[in-house]
Design a protein around this motif. Sequence first.
Motif, PDB file in Angstrom:
ATOM      1  N   LYS A  21      -1.236   5.820  11.138  1.00 19.68           N
ATOM      2  CA  LYS A  21      -2.446   5.283   9.875  1.00 19.68           C
ATOM      3  C   LYS A  21      -1.566   6.680   8.955  1.00 19.68           C
ATOM      4  O   LYS A  21      -0.985   6.022   7.881  1.00 19.68           O
ATOM      5  CB  LYS A  21      -3.311   5.139   9.459  1.00 19.68           C
ATOM      6  N   GLY A  66       3.608  -3.882   7.546  1.00 18.26           N
ATOM      7  CA  GLY A  66       4.420  -5.076   7.231  1.00 18.26           C
ATOM      8  C   GLY A  66       5.546  -4.741   7.088  1.00 18.26           C
ATOM      9  O   GLY A  66       6.461  -5.050   7.404  1.00 18.26           O
ATOM     10  N   TRP A  76      -1.019   1.209   4.647  1.00 15.66           N
ATOM     11  CA  TRP A  76      -1.615   0.501   6.659  1.00 15.66           C
ATOM     12  C   TRP A  76      -0.581  -0.678   6.189  1.00 15.66           C
ATOM     13  O   TRP A  76      -0.015  -0.825   6.780  1.00 15.66           O
ATOM     14  CB  TRP A  76      -1.949   0.797   6.604  1.00 15.66           C
ATOM     15  N   GLU A  77      -1.251  -1.534   4.953  1.00 17.81           N
ATOM     16  CA  GLU A  77      -0.917  -2.854   4.855  1.00 17.81           C
ATOM     17  C   GLU A  77       0.851  -3.196   4.379  1.00 17.81           C
ATOM     18  O   GLU A  77       1.967  -3.594   5.234  1.00 17.81           O
ATOM     19  CB  GLU A  77      -1.461  -3.670   3.856  1.00 17.81           C
ATOM     20  N   GLU A  78       0.926  -2.275   4.197  1.00 17.14           N
ATOM     21  CA  GLU A  78       3.182  -1.905   3.706  1.00 17.14           C
ATOM     22  C   GLU A  78       3.806  -1.109   4.357  1.00 17.14           C
ATOM     23  O   GLU A  78       4.539  -2.005   4.997  1.00 17.14           O
ATOM     24  CB  GLU A  78       3.853  -1.142   2.361  1.00 17.14           C
ATOM     25  N   ASN A  79       3.127  -0.069   4.982  1.00 18.28           N
ATOM     26  CA  ASN A  79       3.437   0.584   6.647  1.00 18.28           C
ATOM     27  C   ASN A  79       3.910  -0.200   7.447  1.00 18.28           C
ATOM     28  O   ASN A  79       4.828  -1.113   8.437  1.00 18.28           O
ATOM     29  CB  ASN A  79       2.399   1.705   6.706  1.00 18.28           C
TER      30      ASN A  79
END
Length: 380
Positions: free
Chosen positions: A62, A48, A43-46
């Motif tokens: 997600k 971001g 999620w963080e990379e998605n």
Amino acid sequence: MSVKIRLGILGGGGDSLIGVLHRVASNMFDQYEIVGGVFNPVWEENIGFAKKIGIPADRIYKDFDELVSEEVRLPENKRMQVISILTPNFLHFPMAKKLLENGFNVICEKPLTTSYKEALILKQTQDLSNSVFAVTYTYTGYPMVRQMRKMIEEGQLGKIQKIDVQYYQGWINPVIHDPAKRAATWRLQPEKSGISCCIGDIGTHAFDMIEFVSGLHISKVLSDLNYLYEDNKMDVDGTVLIRCSNGVKGVIRASQIATGEENSFIVKIYGEKAGVKWEQENPNYLFLLEDGQPLRILKPGHAYNSDLSLGGTKLPPGHPEGIFDAMGNIYKGVAKAIKCEPYDPGEFPTITDGIRGMNFIEQTVASNAEGNVWKTLDKL
């Protein structure tokens, strides 16, 4: 003013070459607007990455299942109209099938699936959904490849006598000789890549190119594949003899251990009256060879080219048309189909092309495994 097609993307985040290729291609003719997607399973990379490229966070999901469930709840004039699948091979089938079942149009990277059986199921699903489905055999988008197709279609080469296609890369050479690296590379893992690496990745491009430009159907294959190491389950090099339904013979040579080669895709088609030769690393030049005549070089953007070629040419003669342009031309064709506008069958590869590619991969691997014997491809 025309309304842009709402595009969603699965995969292709970070520094993915295929991701930036599709994003640039979709913007090239002002036909699409990227409205959301799932760029990465983390999620963080998605999220971001979405922020980095300026995609609103409210349509970043997600995971794939959430994307489908949330998008179908939106009004028809808001939801994604077409979704591009840029994920590893093993995800192509389940994602494409669910998208079709929920009424989405689909643009899918090749190979279409990881098995021929899956590909046939996907075709049945598409027939029921009546959705547009494109498989991105990118090189069919080059203007001079399209010119080659039209010249052969119009009989300028005469009866085809010989086909010789080479696709050589060297990228896997630093990986294949290191046990740890080859074990960690997803393209060398059958559960993620399918039963073939080299043939599945680039050999299928050669196969599709032959059928695209020549108008012929390859009916039989005889292959000799190279795995290099006993613990390596995926081919990294191979030679495939081909026979077409009308008796034309030829050869496909594909390798990912051709040391020093970058992306040497060379197509040579010889007819009774003339021959043509095209090289992907120099895509602006289509060589026309005739007995007793000087070599001629055809280039994009000139009036002597076909409407199919000129329709995919965006710059004046002498300005290079690159791989972004080729992919952009495919997206342009898909846009016409989605909008129910007239289009040439050569404007984008369809699910049938993807199915035939899977049949080719499986029969090529089987030919090698059974002792280098001829295998027959299905008629579709």
